[in-house]
Design an enzyme around this catalytic site. Structure first.
Site, PDB file in Angstrom:
ATOM      1  N   HIS A 200      -7.024  -4.816   9.842  1.00 24.63           N
ATOM      2  CA  HIS A 200      -6.532  -4.822   8.476  1.00 24.63           C
ATOM      3  C   HIS A 200      -5.523  -5.655   8.176  1.00 24.63           C
ATOM      4  CE1 HIS A 200      -4.927  -0.258   9.749  1.00 24.63           C
ATOM      5  NE2 HIS A 200      -3.493  -1.670   9.494  1.00 24.63           N
TER       6      HIS A 200
ATOM      7  N   GLU B 105      -9.330  -2.044   5.343  1.00 25.32           N
ATOM      8  CA  GLU B 105     -10.033  -1.410   5.791  1.00 25.32           C
ATOM      9  C   GLU B 105     -11.878  -2.725   6.396  1.00 25.32           C
ATOM     10  OE1 GLU B 105      -8.727  -0.192   8.119  1.00 25.32           O
ATOM     11  OE2 GLU B 105      -8.446   2.064   7.337  1.00 25.32           O
TER      12      GLU B 105
ATOM     13  N   ASP C  11       0.907  -0.916   0.139  1.00 22.06           N
ATOM     14  CA  ASP C  11      -0.087  -0.290   0.294  1.00 22.06           C
ATOM     15  C   ASP C  11       0.671   1.197  -0.127  1.00 22.06           C
ATOM     16  OD1 ASP C  11       0.759  -0.606   2.112  1.00 22.06           O
ATOM     17  OD2 ASP C  11      -1.455  -1.645   3.349  1.00 22.06           O
TER      18      ASP C  11
ATOM     19  N   ASN D 144      -7.674  -2.916  14.146  1.00 19.82           N
ATOM     20  CA  ASN D 144      -8.920  -3.635  13.622  1.00 19.82           C
ATOM     21  C   ASN D 144      -9.025  -4.653  12.947  1.00 19.82           C
ATOM     22  OD1 ASN D 144      -8.033  -2.175  11.817  1.00 19.82           O
ATOM     23  ND2 ASN D 144      -8.981  -0.518  11.490  1.00 19.82           N
TER      24      ASN D 144
HETATM   25  C1  F6R Z   1       1.583  -1.975   6.446  1.00 22.06           C
HETATM   26  C2  F6R Z   1       0.623  -2.273   6.100  1.00 22.06           C
HETATM   27  C3  F6R Z   1      -0.476  -2.151   7.411  1.00 22.06           C
HETATM   28  C4  F6R Z   1       0.175  -2.854   8.864  1.00 22.06           C
HETATM   29  C5  F6R Z   1      -0.898  -2.039   9.954  1.00 22.06           C
HETATM   30  C6  F6R Z   1      -0.225  -2.586  11.462  1.00 22.06           C
HETATM   31  O1  F6R Z   1       2.076  -1.260   4.667  1.00 22.06           O
HETATM   32  O2  F6R Z   1      -0.340  -2.341   5.404  1.00 22.06           O
HETATM   33  O3  F6R Z   1      -1.928  -3.175   7.251  1.00 22.06           O
HETATM   34  O4  F6R Z   1       0.780  -3.822   8.599  1.00 22.06           O
HETATM   35  O5  F6R Z   1      -1.987  -0.963   9.885  1.00 22.06           O
HETATM   36  O6  F6R Z   1       1.493  -1.802  11.557  1.00 22.06           O
HETATM   37  P1  F6R Z   1       1.664  -1.947  12.964  1.00 22.06           P
HETATM   38  O7  F6R Z   1       2.305  -2.693  11.965  1.00 22.06           O
HETATM   39  O8  F6R Z   1       2.366  -0.357  13.032  1.00 22.06           O
HETATM   40  O9  F6R Z   1       1.103  -1.915  14.135  1.00 22.06           O
END
Ligand code: F6R
Length: 255
Positions: free
Chosen positions: A152, A157, A81, A150
């Site tokens: 994701h 989302e 992303d 959440n």
């Molecule tokens: C990042 C991504 C997100 C993160 C997720 C967890 O490329 O795709 O899905 O993996 O938000 O983020 P952290 O590891 O910072 O808790």
């Protein structure tokens, strides 16, 4: 490596939970799986993630690369992303993150690394272009994922469907809240992002999810033991034939 297989239904293969004592051990175990992939298939396609969770994994891979144990020269990568509207030079962009946390320190050819084009204002075009890149790659061999609070994965989302291809998302308040730590203020967090779809993630041959910390324990339990629902996007991973969740004891504390 201590593993637990969770057999959901007869026709499903197992989801493997790999328990690590702490974040350092988790990062080493995840890096081990990625190393094996790169050694077994030097021209593999890695699906990569940003965020805090995989940073230790990248550090470990860099260390092994520097020791001469790994060669990324033939590897290509596709990131999950990118924030819409952020320049690759912006230090909060995911392209910048990948360059500084991984690509700049190993011998991967940056021409073979892909991140959605955050500067493309036409969302349809940005998403179609990225789907074409994924298609042209021949498919992701190993997809590395983090897990949002959440549920994701990528920026998929919670919603009422599992989106298939790359799409533009409005980030939820909880994601904006979680990600504001990287920005000067909450107002600076972009409100939209381009993300690979759940369909594309599920097409990866192998998926490795890194999950660390007690704050992820509740959602990890839902992902693994709860119903498969787009309200918890990562729950779809229960249907993938080859998923390894590498989690530390804190993240596994509610299981
Ligand atoms: C990042 C991504 C997100 C993160 C997720 C967890 O490329 O795709 O899905 O993996 O938000 O983020 P952290 O590891 O910072 O808790």
């Amino acid at each position: 490596m201590e593993t637990v297989s969770i057999w959901k239904r007869k026709e499903m293969k197992g989801m493997v939970i790999c328990r690590a004592k702490d974040y350092k051990e988790l990062s080493r175990k995840a890096a081990n799986i990625i190393s094996a992939q790169v050694i077994m298939k030097p021209d593999c396609v890695l699906g990569l993630a940003t965020g805090s969770s995989p940073v230790g994994t990248y550090e470990q891979l860099i260390e092994w690369y520097k020791k001469g144990d790994l060669d990324f020269s033939k590897v290509s990568s596709i990131n999950l992303d990118e924030y819409k509207g952020l320049d690759p030079e912006n230090d909060q962009s995911y392209r910048y993150f990948m360059n500084t946390n991984f690509f700049n320190h190993v011998n991967i050819d940056k021409a073979n690394t892909s991140v959605p084009n955050g500067l493309e204002p036409d969302a349809d075009k940005a998403c179609k272009d990225y789907d074409a890149i994924i298609e042209k790659s021949g498919g992701v061999d190993l997809q590395l994922l983090g897990l949002g609070h959440n549920g994701h994965i990528g920026f998929n989302e919670p919603c009422d469907i599992f989106p298939c291809g790359t799409h533009c998302v409005d980030l939820t308040p909880s994601t904006i809240e979680a990600n504001k730590r990287f920005f000067e203020s909450e107002a600076d967090v972009p409100r939209q992002a381009y993300t690979m779809g759940i369909g594309s993630i599920m097409k990866a041959k192998k998926i490795v999810v890194v999950v660390s910390g007690e704050d992820k324990a509740e959602i990890l339990k839902k992902v693994v033991c709860g119903p498969i629902t787009p309200e918890v996007p990562a729950s779809v991973l229960q249907l993938h034939p080859d998923v390894t969740i590498v989690a530390d004891e804190a993240a596994l504390s509610k299981m």
